[in-house]
Scaffold this motif. Structure first.
Motif, PDB file in Angstrom:
ATOM      1  N   ASP A  90      10.842  11.581  -6.535  1.00 60.32           N
ATOM      2  CA  ASP A  90      10.388  11.055  -7.827  1.00 60.32           C
ATOM      3  C   ASP A  90      10.217   9.536  -7.808  1.00 60.32           C
ATOM      4  O   ASP A  90       9.570   8.980  -8.696  1.00 60.32           O
ATOM      5  CB  ASP A  90      11.389  11.437  -8.920  1.00 60.32           C
ATOM      6  CG  ASP A  90      11.448  12.936  -9.164  1.00 60.32           C
ATOM      7  OD1 ASP A  90      10.443  13.614  -8.895  1.00 60.32           O
ATOM      8  OD2 ASP A  90      12.510  13.424  -9.614  1.00 60.32           O
ATOM      9  N   ARG A  91      10.769   8.887  -6.825  1.00 66.10           N
ATOM     10  CA  ARG A  91      10.622   7.434  -6.725  1.00 66.10           C
ATOM     11  C   ARG A  91       9.163   7.052  -6.463  1.00 66.10           C
ATOM     12  O   ARG A  91       8.689   6.003  -6.893  1.00 66.10           O
ATOM     13  CB  ARG A  91      11.523   6.887  -5.610  1.00 66.10           C
ATOM     14  CG  ARG A  91      11.471   5.364  -5.457  1.00 66.10           C
ATOM     15  CD  ARG A  91      12.394   4.912  -4.338  1.00 66.10           C
ATOM     16  NE  ARG A  91      13.797   5.063  -4.698  1.00 66.10           N
ATOM     17  CZ  ARG A  91      14.523   4.125  -5.289  1.00 66.10           C
ATOM     18  NH1 ARG A  91      13.979   2.949  -5.586  1.00 66.10           N
ATOM     19  NH2 ARG A  91      15.795   4.328  -5.560  1.00 66.10           N
ATOM     20  N   ASN A  95       1.649   6.936 -12.244  1.00 65.26           N
ATOM     21  CA  ASN A  95       0.506   6.030 -12.353  1.00 65.26           C
ATOM     22  C   ASN A  95      -0.647   6.640 -13.137  1.00 65.26           C
ATOM     23  O   ASN A  95      -1.397   5.931 -13.807  1.00 65.26           O
ATOM     24  CB  ASN A  95       0.004   5.643 -10.950  1.00 65.26           C
ATOM     25  CG  ASN A  95       1.032   4.849 -10.175  1.00 65.26           C
ATOM     26  OD1 ASN A  95       1.745   4.034 -10.735  1.00 65.26           O
ATOM     27  ND2 ASN A  95       1.115   5.095  -8.877  1.00 65.26           N
ATOM     28  N   PHE A  96      -0.783   7.956 -13.071  1.00 64.43           N
ATOM     29  CA  PHE A  96      -1.937   8.594 -13.696  1.00 64.43           C
ATOM     30  C   PHE A  96      -1.619   9.192 -15.060  1.00 64.43           C
ATOM     31  O   PHE A  96      -2.435   9.116 -15.983  1.00 64.43           O
ATOM     32  CB  PHE A  96      -2.479   9.692 -12.781  1.00 64.43           C
ATOM     33  CG  PHE A  96      -3.723  10.333 -13.313  1.00 64.43           C
ATOM     34  CD1 PHE A  96      -4.950   9.693 -13.202  1.00 64.43           C
ATOM     35  CD2 PHE A  96      -3.676  11.554 -13.966  1.00 64.43           C
ATOM     36  CE1 PHE A  96      -6.104  10.261 -13.713  1.00 64.43           C
ATOM     37  CE2 PHE A  96      -4.820  12.135 -14.480  1.00 64.43           C
ATOM     38  CZ  PHE A  96      -6.040  11.494 -14.356  1.00 64.43           C
ATOM     39  N   THR A 148      -6.638   5.790 -17.425  1.00 67.80           N
ATOM     40  CA  THR A 148      -5.210   6.000 -17.198  1.00 67.80           C
ATOM     41  C   THR A 148      -4.381   5.530 -18.366  1.00 67.80           C
ATOM     42  O   THR A 148      -3.160   5.567 -18.319  1.00 67.80           O
ATOM     43  CB  THR A 148      -4.759   5.260 -15.927  1.00 67.80           C
ATOM     44  OG1 THR A 148      -5.052   3.857 -16.072  1.00 67.80           O
ATOM     45  CG2 THR A 148      -5.466   5.808 -14.709  1.00 67.80           C
ATOM     46  N   THR A 149      -4.998   5.073 -19.428  1.00 70.93           N
ATOM     47  CA  THR A 149      -4.260   4.594 -20.586  1.00 70.93           C
ATOM     48  C   THR A 149      -4.401   5.571 -21.728  1.00 70.93           C
ATOM     49  O   THR A 149      -5.277   6.421 -21.734  1.00 70.93           O
ATOM     50  CB  THR A 149      -4.754   3.223 -21.017  1.00 70.93           C
ATOM     51  OG1 THR A 149      -6.162   3.301 -21.293  1.00 70.93           O
ATOM     52  CG2 THR A 149      -4.524   2.210 -19.930  1.00 70.93           C
TER      53      THR A 149
END
Length: 253
Positions: A157-158, A164-165, A252-253
């Motif tokens: 998970d790191r 990011n997506f 991605t926002t």
């Protein structure tokens, strides 16, 4: 979204060492998006019939445990049926790019009973869901002769593309500090079904051919978000980030 890829292999499906196996790889082809699952199968059937040199199929497995509708995680029996019918075309089948998002399991997925029984019910439900999905889907896949392999889309998970997506999440089988998670045990349990001597006597996996066990309990019923009633606000369980366009062209926002 879709992509075609090829991977090197040796002595598979009659190929000599060093040749390429051509694999058709697509997302959302396992169901419950049945239209796309059927479309993928029909495409593969057409390619085989035309003599196109294709040797296998990759079914991307980016699952959202909190999804509803077409975003809902497929059941093990759904995955098994899809692999079986693609295998009947003479193709190998892979589960590609597997990870299991769980951060949307909150609110509606946490029952009063969960809150009464567990100090951290949200964490408990997420661990349970992720473990059942990894174990159930992989167990079903391994039960089919056409199944060729699984690729996890990362291991800790790191470092995961999901953050990011999509959003902050913990979709893999090792945690932030590389510790084994409950879902690791689920994968291990699935792999043990390949070894007769390691299976627990009297405890065959219940959900290979049907979504209900002999007592009528549905797979995933301890954590799965209920489908919203038509006209209601769909809430946190709805994931619309991948609808309508390929992953790589979405904001991605």
């Amino acid at each position: 979204s879709s992509s075609s890829s090829s991977s090197s292999s040796s002595n598979n499906n009659g190929n000599s060492a060093g040749t390429l196996n051509k694999i058709k790889n697509r997302c959302k082809t396992t169901a419950p998006n049945q239209a796309k699952a059927d479309g993928f199968y029909t495409l593969l059937k057409s390619l085989v019939k035309k003599g196109v040199p294709i040797h296998g199929a990759g079914m991307q497995a980016h699952f959202n445990a909190g999804g509803v509708g077409r975003q809902r995680t497929p059941t093990p029996s759904m995955v098994k049926r899809q692999i079986r019918r693609i295998g009947a075309l003479g193709l190998q089948v892979n589960l590609s790019e597997m990870d299991v998002r769980v951060s949307k399991l909150e609110g509606v997925a946490i029952t009063p009973q969960h809150r009464k029984m567990f100090a951290d019910p949200t964490r408990m439900v997420r661990d349970l869901a992720q473990t059942e999905i990894y174990q159930g889907i992989l167990t079903a896949a391994l039960s089919e002769p056409a199944f060729h392999g699984i690729w996890l889309w990362g291991f800790t998970d790191r470092h995961t593309w999901v953050k990011n997506f999509y959003y902050d999440d913990a979709p893999l089988i090792f945690g932030q500090n590389y510790e084994r998670k409950a879902s690791y045990n689920g994968v291990e349990a699935a792999l043990r079904t390949l070894c007769t001597g390691l299976r627990r006597a009297g405890s065959p996996y219940k959900y290979l051919e049907a979504d209900y066990d002999e007592k009528g309990k549905e797979w995933g019923s301890d954590w799965m978000v209920k489908e919203p009633v038509e006209g209601e606000e769909e809430g946190a369980g709805k994931d619309t980030t991948k609808e309508g366009q390929p992953d790589w062209v979405q904001a991605t926002t």
